[in-house]
Every structure is written in structure tokens, then in C-alpha cells.
Design a protein around this motif. Structure first.
Motif, PDB file in Angstrom:
ATOM      1  N   THR A 174       0.834  -1.226   0.000  1.00  0.00           N
ATOM      2  CA  THR A 174       0.000   0.000   0.000  1.00  0.00           C
ATOM      3  C   THR A 174       0.856   1.259   0.000  1.00  0.00           C
ATOM      4  O   THR A 174       0.574   2.223  -0.729  1.00  0.00           O
ATOM      5  N   LEU A 175       1.901   1.270   0.826  1.00  0.00           N
ATOM      6  CA  LEU A 175       2.691   2.508   0.933  1.00  0.00           C
ATOM      7  C   LEU A 175       3.490   2.767  -0.340  1.00  0.00           C
ATOM      8  O   LEU A 175       3.694   3.919  -0.723  1.00  0.00           O
ATOM      9  N   ARG A 176       3.900   1.710  -1.004  1.00  0.00           N
ATOM     10  CA  ARG A 176       4.599   1.903  -2.291  1.00  0.00           C
ATOM     11  C   ARG A 176       3.636   2.460  -3.342  1.00  0.00           C
ATOM     12  O   ARG A 176       4.012   3.255  -4.199  1.00  0.00           O
ATOM     13  N   ALA A 177       2.374   2.035  -3.257  1.00  0.00           N
ATOM     14  CA  ALA A 177       1.372   2.553  -4.205  1.00  0.00           C
ATOM     15  C   ALA A 177       1.120   4.045  -3.973  1.00  0.00           C
ATOM     16  O   ALA A 177       0.653   4.746  -4.863  1.00  0.00           O
ATOM     17  N   LEU A 178       1.437   4.526  -2.756  1.00  0.00           N
ATOM     18  CA  LEU A 178       1.237   5.949  -2.446  1.00  0.00           C
ATOM     19  C   LEU A 178       2.504   6.766  -2.658  1.00  0.00           C
ATOM     20  O   LEU A 178       2.502   7.978  -2.461  1.00  0.00           O
ATOM     21  N   ASP A 179       3.581   6.090  -3.045  1.00  0.00           N
ATOM     22  CA  ASP A 179       4.875   6.769  -3.177  1.00  0.00           C
ATOM     23  C   ASP A 179       5.055   7.220  -4.621  1.00  0.00           C
ATOM     24  O   ASP A 179       5.278   6.399  -5.512  1.00  0.00           O
ATOM     25  N   PRO A 180       4.964   8.532  -4.876  1.00  0.00           N
ATOM     26  CA  PRO A 180       5.057   8.982  -6.267  1.00  0.00           C
ATOM     27  C   PRO A 180       6.405   8.660  -6.885  1.00  0.00           C
ATOM     28  O   PRO A 180       6.529   8.554  -8.110  1.00  0.00           O
ATOM     29  N   ALA A 181       7.443   8.453  -6.024  1.00  0.00           N
ATOM     30  CA  ALA A 181       8.779   8.195  -6.563  1.00  0.00           C
ATOM     31  C   ALA A 181       9.005   6.701  -6.814  1.00  0.00           C
ATOM     32  O   ALA A 181       9.980   6.331  -7.471  1.00  0.00           O
ATOM     33  N   ALA A 182       8.117   5.838  -6.296  1.00  0.00           N
ATOM     34  CA  ALA A 182       8.324   4.395  -6.493  1.00  0.00           C
ATOM     35  C   ALA A 182       8.135   4.076  -7.968  1.00  0.00           C
ATOM     36  O   ALA A 182       7.131   4.453  -8.565  1.00  0.00           O
ATOM     37  N   ARG A 183       9.095   3.397  -8.532  1.00  0.00           N
ATOM     38  CA  ARG A 183       9.012   3.086  -9.963  1.00  0.00           C
ATOM     39  C   ARG A 183       8.125   1.874 -10.145  1.00  0.00           C
ATOM     40  O   ARG A 183       8.323   0.840  -9.526  1.00  0.00           O
ATOM     41  N   THR A 184       7.092   2.024 -10.946  1.00  0.00           N
ATOM     42  CA  THR A 184       6.309   0.847 -11.299  1.00  0.00           C
ATOM     43  C   THR A 184       6.417   0.721 -12.805  1.00  0.00           C
ATOM     44  O   THR A 184       6.332   1.727 -13.522  1.00  0.00           O
ATOM     45  N   GLU A 185       6.643  -0.483 -13.256  1.00  0.00           N
ATOM     46  CA  GLU A 185       6.868  -0.669 -14.686  1.00  0.00           C
ATOM     47  C   GLU A 185       5.580  -0.395 -15.462  1.00  0.00           C
ATOM     48  O   GLU A 185       4.511  -0.873 -15.073  1.00  0.00           O
ATOM     49  N   GLY A 186       5.674   0.402 -16.516  1.00  0.00           N
ATOM     50  CA  GLY A 186       4.491   0.717 -17.319  1.00  0.00           C
ATOM     51  C   GLY A 186       3.857  -0.550 -17.882  1.00  0.00           C
ATOM     52  O   GLY A 186       4.559  -1.427 -18.391  1.00  0.00           O
ATOM     53  N   GLN A 187       2.551  -0.673 -17.759  1.00  0.00           N
ATOM     54  CA  GLN A 187       1.841  -1.874 -18.200  1.00  0.00           C
ATOM     55  C   GLN A 187       0.778  -1.488 -19.211  1.00  0.00           C
ATOM     56  O   GLN A 187       0.197  -0.405 -19.112  1.00  0.00           O
ATOM     57  N   PRO A 188       0.470  -2.392 -20.145  1.00  0.00           N
ATOM     58  CA  PRO A 188      -0.663  -2.113 -21.032  1.00  0.00           C
ATOM     59  C   PRO A 188      -1.964  -2.115 -20.246  1.00  0.00           C
ATOM     60  O   PRO A 188      -2.053  -2.770 -19.201  1.00  0.00           O
TER      61      PRO A 188
END
Ligand SMILES: Cc1cc2nc3c(=O)[nH]c(=O)nc-3n(C[C@H](O)[C@H](O)[C@H](O)COP(=O)(O)O)c2cc1C
Length: 503
Positions: free
Chosen positions: A62-76
Motif C-alpha cells: 500500500t505505501l509503495r502505491a502511495l509513493d510517487p517516486a516508487a518506480r512501477t513498470e508501465g503496463q498495457p
């Protein structure tokens, strides 16, 4: 002065809809149960498209989902990811049956009075397994209904003066049906449109970030054009915000004139009360042309001040709560009772930090200031404070045991006194109206709702509770004086332990 620039409208609306002990005791408003609006918008002439139910519920922490700096790989953007996004934003997460047979279907995000006036639309262009078109999401049967065939992203891009909307996979649009909220809250319900869409946007932006869909919030758009594209009846409902999601592709082509649509919908109730002041507030905060939208976005808000010396630095927030976002949202519910058990200072610091990080948007964040009453936090003396988000520090305003005062400020609700900590959102309203016109009043209510929604998520991620609360406007400002000079009270969120909602 006309339209958005005549900020006397927002100031007068705010002042006329403040709660005072006298206004509460003399209101005389009663709830007419026979005409309580139906909680779902149902398009009666359109076939349903069932959404897949077996989907990835954003099991990112949850906290990573709220972290604007956390890199999440772009998904289709697949139909499965869209279904997850809609469920985590607006889906039905639990059902409660009351003695006598009444039933409430509770949703993913908190909403004043569980009235759920916020509706969700999707302008889809490049969603795998879903033909391009404009869709309405119905959480009741977890379906989409197609309101327009073909790719309408270009028209949304024009209405929002944002060319990227023609290239992003889809745009999610939140709108509100006024009567569903005013039935209980009358004209003040206008504020709730923005608080409640704020809690939904907290979920939507976190879920989209967690699912690798790179969300960006748009608060500026030509209201009449977006309402027309959605086929809304602007006397009764209005578009509130847009969120672009998914990868960029080649731009959708322009389609020439886009026809009016007016699909049949099930009536909300057999009778309806009009609140002209709400309609006036909505229309006076509207933008008329794409050029107005572009100019409005360039407004410069009042500069952010620095925390005074002597403020108390908070410990660093933890970055991982050990609870996935989907799990947090499915277990979220407003606390109905708090025990007096304390929070730890790390829990408080983590909640404050992640609730106040900026979400990607077309306007700056930080328009709203966060004050708090601390009743029971280990390592933080009880008292009234201001939270400085850039410095992650607390400024002491007044030390002392303030449970009784805090309960009073929250419309005399015990939750405000029993909570371990209570957030009071305030904003320099006149300065923001000078910068953004009446639409600045939308922005402050929205940002407070968004931070409140993120506070719910950080609380449930850490396994304590939260609830939004309403309040006595002027008494809140007086209580935090002199630090609150020039500010108006906007919204309240209480946090603490215990007392899970009964579901
Ligand atoms: C903006 C906002 C204001 C709220 N105000 C109050 C309040 O004054 N008192 C209260 O008991 N609950 C309040 N709530 C909690 C709602 O009643 C609750 O969200 C709703 O019943 C749905 O239940 P849930 O949050 O448990 O899903 C508020 C919630 C929101 C989002």
C-alpha cells in the motif's frame, strides 16, 4: 466580473454553508425515506458488458502505491486491469443488512453518509479486449455499458486542453449526481462532491500507480463540453475530475462533430428537491473554453511557508507496511468507535508523510494545510499542532489534553475526542480564490478529500482505523488561532485504534 472570476460566489457559498451549533439545532431538516435516491445509476436501454472478476487487485504494498517516486513498470491497459482499477476505486466491497431489511452496499472509498453520489465513466481508446468507446461503470452489477461507439479521446483532449488525453490508453471521469447527496446534506452537499471524489481519487491514483498505469489527475476542463460528451443533465449532475491512465500510443484522430447523447436512466427517486445555491456554485466555478483552461492552469498559488524554528522533526516514515493495496482497500471501513489506545509516533509519521505526498496533476498540490489534535500518540505530547509536509515536522500550537474540545469541533461527535489523532484541513481560501477563481474552492475541497482518503489507506495499511468527520467551521479556525490566521476550515479526518466497522 463574471463566471469563475467573481469569487464572491465561492466566499458566500462557503459562509452560508458553515455549520454552527445554532445551525445544527435549528435546521429542521428531516430525512424523507420515501424519496431516498437509489444508489446506482442504471442506463435502462443499453446492454451490459460484464467485467472480469478474477483480476489482479494491485498486490503492491500500500505505501509503495502511495509513493510517487516508487518506480512501477508501465503496463498495457487490459480489460482485467481496468476492472481492478474500477473495483478498487468504486466497487462494492461489503454489504450490511439492517434490522427491518434495509441493505447498504458499501464501497471501496469512504463517502459522506454512504450515499455514493460519485459516478465513474471511461473514455477508452486502447484497452485490450474492450472496443474503443465511452462507457459507464455500474458497481452494482460490476458491468460497463457503452454510451458511445468509437474513439472519443480526441474530444476529451480538446475539452481538457490536454493533447495527451488523445494518446493515453483511457481517461477515467468522475461525475456526481447532486440529489443523491443533497437528499441528506442539502446545499452543503456541494462540498461533499469534492471530498468524496477526493477519497475515490486517493484509491484510483494509488491503484493505477500500483498497476503500472501512470495516472495523472486533471482538474481543469471545459465543464459544458465534458458534461455533453458524457451525456449528463447539467441541472442535476456534473463532471468533477478526469484521470488519464495507461501507456501513450499514437494520437486518436479527431472525429468532427460529436452528437448529443441522452440515454434513458432509471429515476433516482419519485421526487427531488432543488438546491439552486449548489447549482450556482458549480456553474460559477466552471471554465468556458480550452483557452480558459490553459490560462487557469498557469495560475500561481500563494507561496509555501517554511516551518518555524523549534518545530519537532518526525521520524522517517516506513516505506513498506506489509499489506497489499487490494487487501487494504477490501478491509477499509470508517471506524465507528475508537478506543483510547495510543498510536506510535512512527505510525503517525508514516500516515502524515504518505497522505501528503503529491499526486501527479495539472495543478500544484500543497494548497491545503494540515493541522492536528494529538490525543494519544506515544512520544508526542498531547496538544494542537501544525504539520509541515516539506520538513516532515510538527509545530506545537498548544500543549494539553484536548479530547473534549476536539469532540466538540467535530460537530460534537465522540469520534473526534476518542481518536488518537485528528487531522484538521485548512486553506488560505481567499488567497486561493484570488489565484484560481471560484474553481480554487473546488481544488481545496478536493485536495482535503484526497489527503483524507490517503490517510484512510495509510491507516488501514498499518492496521489502525480512520474516519472522515464534519465540523463546526468557524470554531475550528478559532481553536487553532493565531496559527490559523487567514485560513478557513475545509475537512477533518480522525485516526485511531480499535472498533472495526461491523461487517
Ligand atoms: C468526507 C467524509 C465525511 C464524513 N463525515 C462523517 C461524520 O461526520 N461522522 C461519521 O460518523 N462518519 C463520517 N464519514 C464516514 C461515512 O459515514 C462513511 O464513509 C460511509 O458511511 C461509508 O462507510 P465506510 O467508510 O465504512 O465504507 C465521513 C466520510 C467522508 C468520506
Amino acid at each position: 466580473m463574471t463566471g469563475n472570476h467573481d469569487v464572491r460566489v465561492a466566499r458566500a457559498f462557503h459562509d452560508a454553508t458553515t455549520h454552527t451549533p445554532a445551525s445544527i439545532r435549528t435546521s429542521g431538516h428531516t430525512l424523507e425515506w420515501d424519496i431516498k435516491p437509489f444508489p446506482f445509476k442504471v442506463y435502462t436501454d443499453l446492454p451490459t458488458i460484464s467485467l472480469p472478476r478474477d483480476v489482479d487487485l494491485a498486490e503492491v504494498d500500500t505505501l509503495r502505491a502511495l509513493d510517487p517516486a516508487a518506480r512501477t513498470e508501465g503496463q498495457p491497459l487490459t480489460l482485467g486491469r481496468l476492472a481492478a482499477l474500477l473495483y478498487l476505486t468504486a466497487g462494492v466491497t461489503r454489504k450490511k443488512t439492517y434490522p427491518g431489511g434495509g441493505e447498504v452496499l458499501f464501497r471501496a472509498a469512504a463517502s459522506t453518509g454512504a450515499l455514493y453520489q460519485t459516478e465513474v465513466y471511461v473514455a477508452a481508446g486502447n484497452v485490450q479486449d474492450l472496443p474503443p468507446g465511452l462507457y459507464h461503470f455500474c458497481p452494482g452489477d460490476f458491468t460497463l455499458r457503452r454510451l458511445r461507439d468509437g474513439d472519443v479521446r480526441h474530444a476529451f483532449a480538446e475539452a481538457a486542453a490536454e493533447p495527451d488525453l488523445a494518446r493515453r490508453a483511457a481517461t477515467i471521469v468522475l461525475s456526481a449526481l447532486f440529489w443523491r447527496n443533497t437528499w441528506k446534506y442539502q446545499g452543503r452537499g456541494w462540498r461533499h462532491l469534492y471530498w468524496d471524489s477526493g477519497t475515490m481519487l486517493a484509491n484510483l491514483t494509488a491503484a493505477a500507480h500500483g498497476l503500472g498505469l501512470t495516472p495523472r489527475l486533471l482538474t481543469g476542463f471545459v465543464d459544458a463540453d465534458v458534461n455533453r460528451l458524457l451525456g449528463l443533465d447539467a441541472e442535476h449532475e456534473a463532471a468533477l475530475e478526469l484521470v488519464e491512465v495507461g501507456p501513450m500510443g499514437s494520437p486518436a484522430p479527431a472525429r468532427g462533430t460529436i452528437d448529443e447523447i441522452r440515454h434513458d436512466v432509471m429515476p433516482l427517486s419519485s421526487a427531488e428537491v432543488d438546491y439552486p445555491e449548489l447549482r450556482e456554485m458549480q456553474s460559477a466555478s466552471s471554465l468556458a473554453t480550452p483557452a480558459d483552461v490553459s490560462a487557469w492552469r498557469k495560475a500561481v498559488p500563494p507561496g509555501r511557508r517554511r516551518s518555524p524554528s523549534g518545530s519537532m522533526s518526525l521520524p522517517a516514515a516506513i516505506g513498506d507496511a506489509g499489506r497489499g493495496l487490494g487487501d487494504t482497500i477490501q478491509h477499509r471501513g470508517s471506524s465507528r468507535r475508537f478506543t483510547h489506545a495510543p498510536l506510535t509516533v512512527i505510525e503517525l509519521a508514516t500516515m502524515l508523510w504518505w497522505s501528503t505526498r503529491a499526486v501527479a496533476a495539472d495543478v500544484p498540490s500543497g494548497l491545503v494545510d494540515v493541522f492536528l489534535v494529538v490525543n494519544a500518540v506515544d512520544g508526542v505530547p498531547s496538544g494542537a499542532y501544525r504539520y509541515w509536509r516539506d520538513e516532515h515536522a510538527l509545530e506545537l500550537i498548544r500543549a494539553g489534553e484536548l479530547r473534549r474540545e476536539s469532540a466538540y469541533l467535530c460537530l460534537e461527535q465522540p469520534l473526534g475526542g476518542d481518536a488518537a489523532a485528528v487531522l484538521y484541513f485548512m486553506a488560505p481560501l481567499d488567497a486561493l480564490l484570488a489565484a484560481y477563481g471560484n474553481r480554487g474552492y473546488r481544488l481545496v475541497n478536493l485536495e482535503a478529500g484526497l489527503i483524507g482518503g490517503r490517510a484512510y489507506l495509510t491507516a488501514y495499511a498499518q492496521r489502525f482505523g480512520a474516519t472522515g468527520l464534519t465540523f463546526y467551521d468557524r470554531d475550528v479556525v478559532k481553536f487553532f488561532a493565531p496559527a490559523s490566521a487567514g485560513l478557513d476550515a475545509i475537512f477533518v479526518t480522525a485516526l485511531g485504534r480499535g472498533a472495526r466497522p461491523s461487517w
